[in-house]
Design a protein around this motif. Structure first.
Motif, PDB file in Angstrom:
ATOM      1  N   UNK A  34       0.813  -1.210   0.000  1.00  0.00           N
ATOM      2  CA  UNK A  34       0.000   0.000   0.000  1.00  0.00           C
ATOM      3  C   UNK A  34       0.847   1.261   0.000  1.00  0.00           C
ATOM      4  N   UNK A  35       2.169   1.111   0.011  1.00  0.00           N
ATOM      5  CA  UNK A  35       3.009   2.306   0.014  1.00  0.00           C
ATOM      6  C   UNK A  35       3.209   2.821  -1.410  1.00  0.00           C
ATOM      7  N   UNK A  36       3.834   3.958  -1.525  1.00  0.00           N
ATOM      8  CA  UNK A  36       4.008   4.592  -2.829  1.00  0.00           C
ATOM      9  C   UNK A  36       5.457   4.503  -3.295  1.00  0.00           C
ATOM     10  N   UNK A  37       6.142   3.424  -3.004  1.00  0.00           N
ATOM     11  CA  UNK A  37       7.536   3.262  -3.385  1.00  0.00           C
ATOM     12  C   UNK A  37       7.650   2.492  -4.698  1.00  0.00           C
ATOM     13  N   UNK A  38       8.762   2.705  -5.379  1.00  0.00           N
ATOM     14  CA  UNK A  38       8.996   2.013  -6.646  1.00  0.00           C
ATOM     15  C   UNK A  38       9.280   0.540  -6.404  1.00  0.00           C
ATOM     16  N   UNK A  39       9.220  -0.227  -7.475  1.00  0.00           N
ATOM     17  CA  UNK A  39       9.492  -1.657  -7.388  1.00  0.00           C
ATOM     18  C   UNK A  39      10.906  -1.910  -6.870  1.00  0.00           C
ATOM     19  N   UNK A  40      11.880  -1.156  -7.376  1.00  0.00           N
ATOM     20  CA  UNK A  40      13.263  -1.372  -6.962  1.00  0.00           C
ATOM     21  C   UNK A  40      13.467  -1.061  -5.486  1.00  0.00           C
ATOM     22  N   UNK A 100       6.426  -1.739 -11.205  1.00  0.00           N
ATOM     23  CA  UNK A 100       5.686  -0.485 -11.215  1.00  0.00           C
ATOM     24  C   UNK A 100       5.999   0.456 -10.072  1.00  0.00           C
ATOM     25  N   UNK A 101       5.283   1.589 -10.093  1.00  0.00           N
ATOM     26  CA  UNK A 101       5.413   2.610  -9.058  1.00  0.00           C
ATOM     27  C   UNK A 101       4.039   3.235  -8.852  1.00  0.00           C
ATOM     28  N   UNK A 102       3.334   2.923  -7.791  1.00  0.00           N
ATOM     29  CA  UNK A 102       3.758   2.127  -6.648  1.00  0.00           C
ATOM     30  C   UNK A 102       3.904   0.655  -7.008  1.00  0.00           C
ATOM     31  N   UNK A 103       4.729   0.002  -6.243  1.00  0.00           N
ATOM     32  CA  UNK A 103       5.068  -1.390  -6.525  1.00  0.00           C
ATOM     33  C   UNK A 103       3.864  -2.310  -6.360  1.00  0.00           C
ATOM     34  N   UNK A 104       3.701  -3.190  -7.320  1.00  0.00           N
ATOM     35  CA  UNK A 104       2.755  -4.305  -7.229  1.00  0.00           C
ATOM     36  C   UNK A 104       3.603  -5.563  -7.130  1.00  0.00           C
ATOM     37  N   UNK A 105       3.355  -6.332  -6.096  1.00  0.00           N
ATOM     38  CA  UNK A 105       4.214  -7.481  -5.825  1.00  0.00           C
ATOM     39  C   UNK A 105       3.466  -8.790  -5.984  1.00  0.00           C
ATOM     40  N   UNK A 106       4.260  -9.836  -6.242  1.00  0.00           N
ATOM     41  CA  UNK A 106       3.712 -11.185  -6.260  1.00  0.00           C
ATOM     42  C   UNK A 106       4.812 -12.158  -5.859  1.00  0.00           C
ATOM     43  N   UNK A 107       4.378 -13.287  -5.352  1.00  0.00           N
ATOM     44  CA  UNK A 107       5.289 -14.359  -4.967  1.00  0.00           C
ATOM     45  C   UNK A 107       4.748 -15.647  -5.562  1.00  0.00           C
ATOM     46  N   UNK A 108       5.652 -16.463  -6.083  1.00  0.00           N
ATOM     47  CA  UNK A 108       5.220 -17.727  -6.663  1.00  0.00           C
ATOM     48  C   UNK A 108       6.344 -18.747  -6.603  1.00  0.00           C
ATOM     49  N   UNK A 109       5.995 -19.968  -6.814  1.00  0.00           N
ATOM     50  CA  UNK A 109       6.933 -21.079  -6.771  1.00  0.00           C
ATOM     51  C   UNK A 109       6.449 -22.131  -5.797  1.00  0.00           C
TER      52      UNK A 109
END
Length: 134
Positions: A34-40, A100-109
């Motif tokens: 929910x923050x406004x930080x970049x993906x990096x 993206x910015x803000x970052x959208x994250x995902x985890x998989x495996x």
């Protein structure tokens, strides 16, 4: 070489079945920030915390794994990989990536289908939000 219509059908069916099988092996769970930080910047925070909390602390849940950060991404998706300690060049068992910015994250495996899945999701969400605690 000529293929009959039925052999083309069976080949197409086999390819579709293989694609379904591969997709089912990779459990994918969205991790939302929910923050406004970049993906990096988000993945840098996650990588530092994961390294300290999961690996340097000798956490038993991650004892047989190693962290492989891939933060310099030409695709715009920095990520961290969790790989077998005995085979660092092996297939990742967990991928956490942001875009993206803000970052959208995902985890998989495969680890996202195991007993550590909820913990991974909670930890990554907390770290992505700025918390540093384990």
């Amino acid at each position: 070489m000529r293929f009959s219509l039925s052999s083309r059908f069976y080949a197409a069916s086999a390819v579709a079945a293989l694609a379904t099988l591969i997709a089912s092996c990779q459990s994918k769970a969205p991790i939302v920030t929910t923050d406004a930080h970049s993906a990096l910047s988000t993945m840098e925070r996650v990588a530092v915390s994961a390294n300290g909390c999961w690996f340097k602390s000798s956490d038993p849940a991650f004892a047989s794994y190693s962290l492989a950060p891939e933060l310099n991404s030409y695709t715009g998706r920095p990520r961290i990989l969790v790989v077998p300690r005995s085979n660092p060049a092996g297939r990742p068992l967990l991928v956490v990536q942001a875009e993206g910015n803000p970052a959208r994250m995902e985890a998989f495996g495969p680890m996202m289908s195991g007993p550590a899945s909820a913990r991974i999701t909670n930890d990554v969400n907390r770290w992505a939000g700025g918390a540093k605690s384990c």
